[in-house]
Design a protein around this motif. Structure first.
Motif, PDB file in Angstrom:
ATOM      1  N   LEU A   1      21.429 -27.504  52.482  1.00  0.00           N
ATOM      2  CA  LEU A   1      20.689 -28.659  51.956  1.00  0.00           C
ATOM      3  C   LEU A   1      21.382 -29.935  52.370  1.00  0.00           C
ATOM      4  N   ARG A   2      20.611 -30.983  52.576  1.00  0.00           N
ATOM      5  CA  ARG A   2      21.152 -32.296  52.912  1.00  0.00           C
ATOM      6  C   ARG A   2      20.601 -33.380  51.993  1.00  0.00           C
ATOM      7  N   GLN A   3      19.719 -32.993  51.056  1.00  0.00           N
ATOM      8  CA  GLN A   3      18.963 -33.986  50.321  1.00  0.00           C
ATOM      9  C   GLN A   3      19.446 -34.145  48.880  1.00  0.00           C
ATOM     10  N   TYR A   4      19.587 -35.418  48.472  1.00  0.00           N
ATOM     11  CA  TYR A   4      19.868 -35.746  47.082  1.00  0.00           C
ATOM     12  C   TYR A   4      18.648 -36.467  46.515  1.00  0.00           C
ATOM     13  N   CYS A   5      18.225 -36.136  45.279  1.00  0.00           N
ATOM     14  CA  CYS A   5      17.123 -36.854  44.629  1.00  0.00           C
ATOM     15  C   CYS A   5      17.574 -37.326  43.254  1.00  0.00           C
ATOM     16  N   ARG A   6      17.053 -38.475  42.836  1.00  0.00           N
ATOM     17  CA  ARG A   6      17.439 -39.033  41.535  1.00  0.00           C
ATOM     18  C   ARG A   6      16.785 -38.303  40.383  1.00  0.00           C
ATOM     19  N   ASP A   7      15.539 -37.840  40.595  1.00  0.00           N
ATOM     20  CA  ASP A   7      14.870 -37.081  39.541  1.00  0.00           C
ATOM     21  C   ASP A   7      13.942 -36.061  40.176  1.00  0.00           C
ATOM     22  N   TYR A   8      13.489 -35.100  39.341  1.00  0.00           N
ATOM     23  CA  TYR A   8      12.680 -33.998  39.866  1.00  0.00           C
ATOM     24  C   TYR A   8      11.407 -34.510  40.519  1.00  0.00           C
TER      25      TYR A   8
ATOM     26  N   PHE B   1       6.920 -25.324  32.747  1.00  0.00           N
ATOM     27  CA  PHE B   1       5.830 -26.215  33.167  1.00  0.00           C
ATOM     28  C   PHE B   1       4.457 -25.791  32.653  1.00  0.00           C
ATOM     29  N   ALA B   2       4.357 -24.785  31.781  1.00  0.00           N
ATOM     30  CA  ALA B   2       3.051 -24.298  31.335  1.00  0.00           C
ATOM     31  C   ALA B   2       2.555 -25.129  30.154  1.00  0.00           C
ATOM     32  N   VAL B   3       2.033 -26.321  30.463  1.00  0.00           N
ATOM     33  CA  VAL B   3       1.606 -27.267  29.433  1.00  0.00           C
ATOM     34  C   VAL B   3       0.491 -26.674  28.571  1.00  0.00           C
ATOM     35  N   ALA B   4      -0.478 -25.980  29.188  1.00  0.00           N
ATOM     36  CA  ALA B   4      -1.603 -25.450  28.413  1.00  0.00           C
ATOM     37  C   ALA B   4      -1.139 -24.356  27.449  1.00  0.00           C
ATOM     38  N   GLN B   5      -0.217 -23.516  27.889  1.00  0.00           N
ATOM     39  CA  GLN B   5       0.302 -22.458  27.025  1.00  0.00           C
ATOM     40  C   GLN B   5       1.049 -23.054  25.820  1.00  0.00           C
ATOM     41  N   ALA B   6       1.831 -24.101  26.083  1.00  0.00           N
ATOM     42  CA  ALA B   6       2.554 -24.772  25.001  1.00  0.00           C
ATOM     43  C   ALA B   6       1.573 -25.437  24.041  1.00  0.00           C
ATOM     44  N   ALA B   7       0.539 -26.061  24.601  1.00  0.00           N
ATOM     45  CA  ALA B   7      -0.458 -26.745  23.772  1.00  0.00           C
ATOM     46  C   ALA B   7      -1.138 -25.749  22.839  1.00  0.00           C
ATOM     47  N   TYR B   8      -1.495 -24.595  23.384  1.00  0.00           N
ATOM     48  CA  TYR B   8      -2.128 -23.550  22.580  1.00  0.00           C
ATOM     49  C   TYR B   8      -1.196 -23.071  21.464  1.00  0.00           C
ATOM     50  N   THR B   9       0.076 -22.816  21.834  1.00  0.00           N
ATOM     51  CA  THR B   9       1.042 -22.300  20.864  1.00  0.00           C
ATOM     52  C   THR B   9       1.236 -23.272  19.709  1.00  0.00           C
TER      53      THR B   9
ATOM     54  N   ARG C   1       4.804 -32.900   6.302  1.00  0.00           N
ATOM     55  CA  ARG C   1       6.023 -33.643   6.655  1.00  0.00           C
ATOM     56  C   ARG C   1       6.906 -32.893   7.652  1.00  0.00           C
ATOM     57  N   THR C   2       6.440 -31.743   8.156  1.00  0.00           N
ATOM     58  CA  THR C   2       7.167 -31.100   9.250  1.00  0.00           C
ATOM     59  C   THR C   2       7.091 -31.991  10.494  1.00  0.00           C
ATOM     60  N   VAL C   3       8.183 -32.043  11.257  1.00  0.00           N
ATOM     61  CA  VAL C   3       8.185 -32.728  12.550  1.00  0.00           C
ATOM     62  C   VAL C   3       8.170 -31.658  13.645  1.00  0.00           C
ATOM     63  N   HIS C   4       7.151 -31.675  14.483  1.00  0.00           N
ATOM     64  CA  HIS C   4       7.012 -30.696  15.561  1.00  0.00           C
ATOM     65  C   HIS C   4       7.495 -31.315  16.863  1.00  0.00           C
ATOM     66  N   LEU C   5       8.428 -30.649  17.501  1.00  0.00           N
ATOM     67  CA  LEU C   5       9.085 -31.175  18.689  1.00  0.00           C
ATOM     68  C   LEU C   5       8.727 -30.284  19.867  1.00  0.00           C
ATOM     69  N   VAL C   6       8.106 -30.866  20.892  1.00  0.00           N
ATOM     70  CA  VAL C   6       7.639 -30.092  22.044  1.00  0.00           C
ATOM     71  C   VAL C   6       8.271 -30.668  23.309  1.00  0.00           C
ATOM     72  N   VAL C   7       8.856 -29.791  24.125  1.00  0.00           N
ATOM     73  CA  VAL C   7       9.557 -30.276  25.305  1.00  0.00           C
ATOM     74  C   VAL C   7       9.156 -29.477  26.537  1.00  0.00           C
ATOM     75  N   VAL C   8       7.865 -29.307  26.745  1.00  0.00           N
ATOM     76  CA  VAL C   8       7.389 -28.698  27.989  1.00  0.00           C
ATOM     77  C   VAL C   8       6.943 -29.867  28.844  1.00  0.00           C
ATOM     78  N   ASP C   9       7.713 -30.178  29.848  1.00  0.00           N
ATOM     79  CA  ASP C   9       7.708 -31.533  30.397  1.00  0.00           C
ATOM     80  C   ASP C   9       7.963 -31.534  31.895  1.00  0.00           C
ATOM     81  N   PRO C  10       6.968 -31.105  32.678  1.00  0.00           N
ATOM     82  CA  PRO C  10       7.183 -31.068  34.131  1.00  0.00           C
ATOM     83  C   PRO C  10       7.490 -32.441  34.719  1.00  0.00           C
TER      84      PRO C  10
END
Lengths: 243, 243, 243
Positions: A191-198, C24-32, C43-52
């Motif tokens: 590899l030769r490439q650096y990226c700041r974010d995905y 990266f499966a946003v739809a699967q996370a949304a369904y779940t 007052r529950t806080v739901h935290l979701v981090v499926v974030d391509p």
């Protein structure tokens, strides 16, 4: 183990860090602990049970660093966490009154480490568990090694859930890849490439990135670097600075 | 299920025992419960939802043993835990006022077992859930069966994270393997070796060991017995005492 | 992330909903999320981090619906949960004083979402995190699309632990399959059978059932529909009403 802990310290709040350490993978466990422990509040007790030598002669140890406690086998698994705080103090656990009786030969997690961690969380003073030692086992191979010709030989510490390869090239020392030309050999690829974010990386091509754990990582935008490069934890990497 | 429990009993402390029971593997779940429940403090409510018969006619049951409560389907999954305490008392759960409405046909874990467990944890008396029964379903095949010629036929109850095979040969009855000659047939292999701990065993060779769960286990030093022997939970084993 | 949360809100009770969302499966996370959030107490806080799109330009958002809070990336992952409450209010999270410093480019779960969720759980008012927005990203493809000839085209939202296929055919609209003739095409198979519960279905044959999540599911009695039909989350389905 959780039942034993709650029997001793009912108010303990139990958090699982990972169930995905491979059996006997001491370096992977050491890395996982090192990158997570400082995110927890002070007075947290960290319990580690990656222990290929259970039943043999390795010692159980209790360490204190940065206001946290660490309980585990003396096989190097605590090394990476403890080097973050030079004032870390390590004790050999000898006080069997804090053990679960009888102690089995195969499950020290349940019979020694869990009850000791629970007693420590309940406020038992560290000195009650055993005396200080200075010769605890150090983990080998966690630092890259310099080679001739502006090159370093490192390893893959961990493969995360997304297939990103976390290397042992610390960003403090190797962050220059963000601004200079380099060649990184891993598996059968260069590899030769650096990226700041995905998001700014071309789809499907592996690249180097500054990982959230403070190390150079190798990633593929919306892909799985481990699968693409056919590389697992423990693989060797060569990093070369180009003139 | 956890949301339902916390809605009824906000102070409940939730502990996951295992997410690795295979679908419909009642015997594996029974073993897992049997070896863990006594490590928890008294008044723990153990909730088991391995339930191939959901939506059919099997009864939901609530049992009391050793100061603990158990909630689950009447399919034998509680058998191994309850035999540890002969004074176990089993009730059929009939009081639908403790159910989540409407009760679905496919997810009794969420709609019956979780809310009943939460109400029990909140202190609702056992008699409120339903009357005593004496005919709860017993699990078959959890004890080895004697054969002619000093031989017993048993099974693999569970394969753990390391690939160790936990057999149903209880140490109390079969601990003689530590001192006498034996032959243990599993998969296509025959073992003759007993080791006191993992570290004292030759690398790569399968051997018998006293497991932390109170059963004979079959292990490989730093290897995976399940992979090496190509054996999974449910496999048959023959143990023979040699003269 | 859990360490960060407990550092800010020590009394938080942490519950893991799933570790089995594919990368990266946003739809699967949304369904779940959609099928679980209402089971939790208000007052529950739901935290979701499926974030391509981490590190790119997508916004972090905080939403309020039905007395619950939701924290995650603005990529549609909250869509299915929020449509259940038309009065949902969405805010862009801008108040960096609630972030963990420094914010990395690759792990917003730890540095933005977890600390914001913890501050919200500690009682910080929603208006403190940022202003209202009306243009949050909607998830595509979560509703079946009508085609000519009494047919609808849908998808598999999720494959559960047992291999059941949860479709996006909501029971409210498509519950008529319980009483009328239909043809359901998935993978290379066509199904015509509806069953009320698993136990009443013939062994080994796939059938449609009313799932506990409120959708039509495709199951096999004591079998794995996903393996049998060679179908994964995201696969297309055609449902046709027969005259």
């Amino acid at each position: 183990m959780k039942g034993v802990i709650l029997g001793i310290c009912p108010e303990a709040q139990l958090v699982d860090i990972s169930h995905e350490i491979k059996p006997f993978a001491v370096a992977q466990a050491a890395y996982t602990l090192a990158q997570t422990w400082e995110c927890f509040p002070k007075r947290t007790v960290h319990l580690v049970v990656v222990d290929p030598g259970v039943g043999g002669s390795r010692r159980p140890i209790l360490a204190e660093a940065g206001g946290h406690s660490f309980v585990g086998p003396d096989n190097g698994v605590l090394t990476m966490a403890l080097t973050a705080d030079c004032r870390a103090r390590v004790r050999e656990i000898r006080a069997s009154l804090y053990f679960r009786e009888p102690v089995s030969r195969t499950f020290h997690g349940r019979d020694i480490f869990a009850p000791v961690a629970a007693h420590r969380a309940s406020g038992v003073a560290v000195s009650r568990f055993g005396g200080r030692i200075e010769d605890c086992v150090q983990l080998e191979g966690v630092e890259p090694v310099g080679e001739s010709g502006n090159a370093w030989r490192g390893t893959v510490l961990h493969v995360d859930h997304f297939g990103n390869l976390i290397t042992n090239f610390g960003w403090k020392e190797f962050g220059w890849i963000a601004g200079e030309r380099f060649l990184l050999r891993v598996g059968s690829r260069s590899l030769r490439q650096y990226c700041r974010d995905y998001g700014s990386a071309p789809l499907g091509e592996p690249f180097a990135i500054r990982g959230s754990a403070g190390y150079v990582e190798i990633s593929v935008n919306k892909g799985d670097a481990s699968q693409l490069l056919k590389v697992e934890a423990g693989a060797f990497i060569v990093l070369k600075k180009k003139q």
